[in-house]
Design a protein around this motif. Structure first.
Motif, short mmCIF file in Angstrom:
data_model
loop_
_atom_site.label_atom_id
_atom_site.label_comp_id
_atom_site.label_asym_id
_atom_site.label_seq_id
_atom_site.Cartn_x
_atom_site.Cartn_y
_atom_site.Cartn_z
N CYS A 52 -7.27 -6.61 -3.05
CA CYS A 52 -6.34 -6.03 -3.97
C CYS A 52 -7.47 -4.70 -5.10
O CYS A 52 -6.92 -3.63 -5.81
CB CYS A 52 -5.48 -7.07 -4.84
SG CYS A 52 -4.31 -8.10 -3.49
N SER A 109 -1.36 -4.76 -4.41
CA SER A 109 -2.21 -3.47 -3.58
C SER A 109 -1.26 -2.48 -4.30
O SER A 109 -2.33 -1.32 -5.15
CB SER A 109 -2.81 -3.76 -2.34
OG SER A 109 -3.91 -4.33 -1.97
N SER A 150 -8.81 -1.74 -2.76
CA SER A 150 -7.79 -1.61 -2.12
C SER A 150 -7.81 -0.01 -4.04
O SER A 150 -8.07 0.72 -3.57
CB SER A 150 -6.23 -1.84 -2.17
OG SER A 150 -6.57 -2.63 -1.47
N ILE A 178 -5.44 -1.61 2.35
CA ILE A 178 -4.09 -2.41 2.48
C ILE A 178 -3.85 -3.12 3.46
O ILE A 178 -3.15 -3.65 3.62
CB ILE A 178 -3.60 -0.51 1.23
CG1 ILE A 178 -3.28 -1.01 -0.04
CG2 ILE A 178 -1.28 -1.50 1.27
CD1 ILE A 178 -3.19 0.76 -0.30
#
Length: 470
Positions: free
Chosen positions: A186, A231, A189, A216
């Motif tokens: 996360c 994300s 990203s 993602i």
């Protein structure tokens, strides 16, 4: 005057929603609908929503209100497919009482704090940040690829592309060691999207955006979707903070619809060839967590669910297993007491997949209405994180706070053990970032102005200041 008119309109809309449900679905069974009382309770969070200064907490509270309505629609839609007894009203009243407590907690923090002002230059160029990640940014950018390689090396295939229903087996696969740090994806990203924002050439933007989308998608190759949603939500909030204003544009709408499409598509892929029959049985593909919460309210009271211990399971996920082992405590035994594992066989003895019912459900069944106190504190902490995001001057702090905020928002349908475990992993990442951070940032951190002009002591031409290119 305009604000209060909008409050009245929203309160009336909430109040009249049960009538709309009756007109659209036309069921004769009265118990399937929420009552006017349950929706009258929404007046309090709606009133507070319009009086919060921070637009991020506004978004948070709006999402939780919309989750109620999505859950109600799920139940009404499902009832036409499988008309067993499910009474919605008591669960909706409980949900809205906890929602009131959370919104009051948000307001208590909000009224005593102000949003850091944005200078005209920051509004034009975007919010500047001190890039304290320096060299450590590159391992984070590469982490999704490392995670994917280790995943594939251990599993040997990508579950969502197997062409069969992997729902039952996905919790019992040996994913390897790196898999445990999947929440880092996360953050990665978010960093990749930051590169997209800062790129000036179209070709660079295409490359970084493609890598962001790939990262993602990598988060969900195990067929689980929570990190994918976190994300996308984090990217949404990050863009708003860096832009210096919270506006809804086409890109924002695209992110919301993209998240919904990916959520549903991944459900299809996860079910494989059984997808069609599954959707024929389930109806609306979102809101099942709320439905299971309502079913639990119909059949159980707080303290009646066998083996459920929210305190033990949450603390177990917050504490490293090595520390628990020293104390002679088996972490797995405590984790098995969480809501996912203890709720999963309440309605289906053969269920081995776990089930989520959301934070409000967890608090109610663990502590009865004493959970309202925890919900008030939770709302206070949400507001704290929201304001901390806006005041952050270090890039790493900004990233971690945004991911935490997104994680907390999705606890509307999540589970506390996962939230606690994710926060624990983020804490490890924070420690590593602190270790890797050059000493000049550590020395200057306490002397930075926290009240809205954070970069007076740093010349605008400093290479350590980063801006998104707009």
């Amino acid at each position: 005057m305009k604000k209060y008119l909008l409050i009245i309109v929203c309160c009336l809309a909430a109040q009249l929603t049960p009538l709309l449900y009756r007109a659209v679905f036309n069921y004769n069974e009265y118990f399937i609908y929420p009552s006017f009382l349950s929706h009258t309770l929404l007046i309090v969070p709606i009133f507070i929503l319009f009086h919060l200064k921070n637009r991020f907490t506004k978004t948070f509270l709006t999402f939780w209100i919309l989750w109620l309505h999505l859950g109600e629609l799920k139940i009404l839609n499902y009832y036409s497919i499988n008309p067993y007894y499910i009474s919605m009203d008591e669960g909706c009243i409980i949900y809205n009482l906890f929602l009131i407590a959370m919104s009051i907690g948000m307001l208590l923090y909000d009224v005593n704090h102000t949003i850091p002002p944005i200078t005209p230059e920051q509004a034009e160029k975007g919010r500047p940040l001190l890039n304290d990640l320096t060299w450590f940014e590159y391992p984070l950018l590469l982490f999704p690829l490392i995670w994917f390689i280790d995943f594939f090396r251990n599993v040997g295939y990508i579950p969502i592309f197997s062409g069969s229903d992997v729902t039952e087996k996905m919790y019992h696969i040996n994913y390897g060691y790196v898999y445990n740090f999947g929440f880092f994806n996360c953050v990665s990203s978010l960093l990749l999207y930051d590169r997209f924002l800062k790129s000036s050439r179209k070709s660079e933007k295409i490359v970084w955006l493609s890598m962001t989308i790939l990262a993602i998608l990598i988060t969900s190759i195990d067929s689980k979707r929570l990190f994918l949603l976190i994300s996308i939500a984090s990217i949404f909030f990050y863009e708003k903070i860096m832009a210096g204003k919270f506006t809804i544009n086409l890109r924002s709408v695209g992110m919301v619809f993209g998240a919904a499409i990916l959520y549903i598509s991944l459900q299809n892929l996860r079910l494989g060839s059984s997808a069609a029959s599954q959707f024929a049985r389930e109806g609306l593909p979102m809101g099942v967590e709320f439905r299971e919460y309502i079913r639990a309210v119909n059949e159980f009271k707080p303290g009646e669910i066998p083996g459920y211990d929210l305190t033990a399971s949450t603390l177990a996920n917050l504490i490293n297993s090595a520390i628990l082992n020293i104390a002679g405590i088996n972490k797995i035994d405590l984790v098995m007491k969480d809501s996912a594992m203890t709720f999963m066989t309440l309605f289906d003895p053969d269920n081995i997949m776990g089930i989520r019912t959301g934070l409000i459900s967890e608090l109610y069944f663990a502590y009865d209405f004493y959970g309202l106190i925890i919900m008030l504190v939770f709302g206070y902490m949400v507001s704290y994180v929201a304001y901390a995001m806006l005041a952050a001057q270090m890039k790493s702090n900004m990233l971690l706070l945004i991911v935490i905020f997104s994680l907390l928002m999705l606890t509307a349908f999540g589970q506390s053990s996962v939230t606690a475990g994710s926060l624990c992993v983020l804490f490890y990442l924070h420690l590593v970032i602190r270790w890797a951070r050059p000493t000049r940032y550590t020395n200057d951190e306490d002397s930075l102005d926290r009240e809205g002009e954070p970069f007076d002591k740093h010349p605008m031409e400093s290479p350590d200041l980063t801006y998104p290119v707009r």
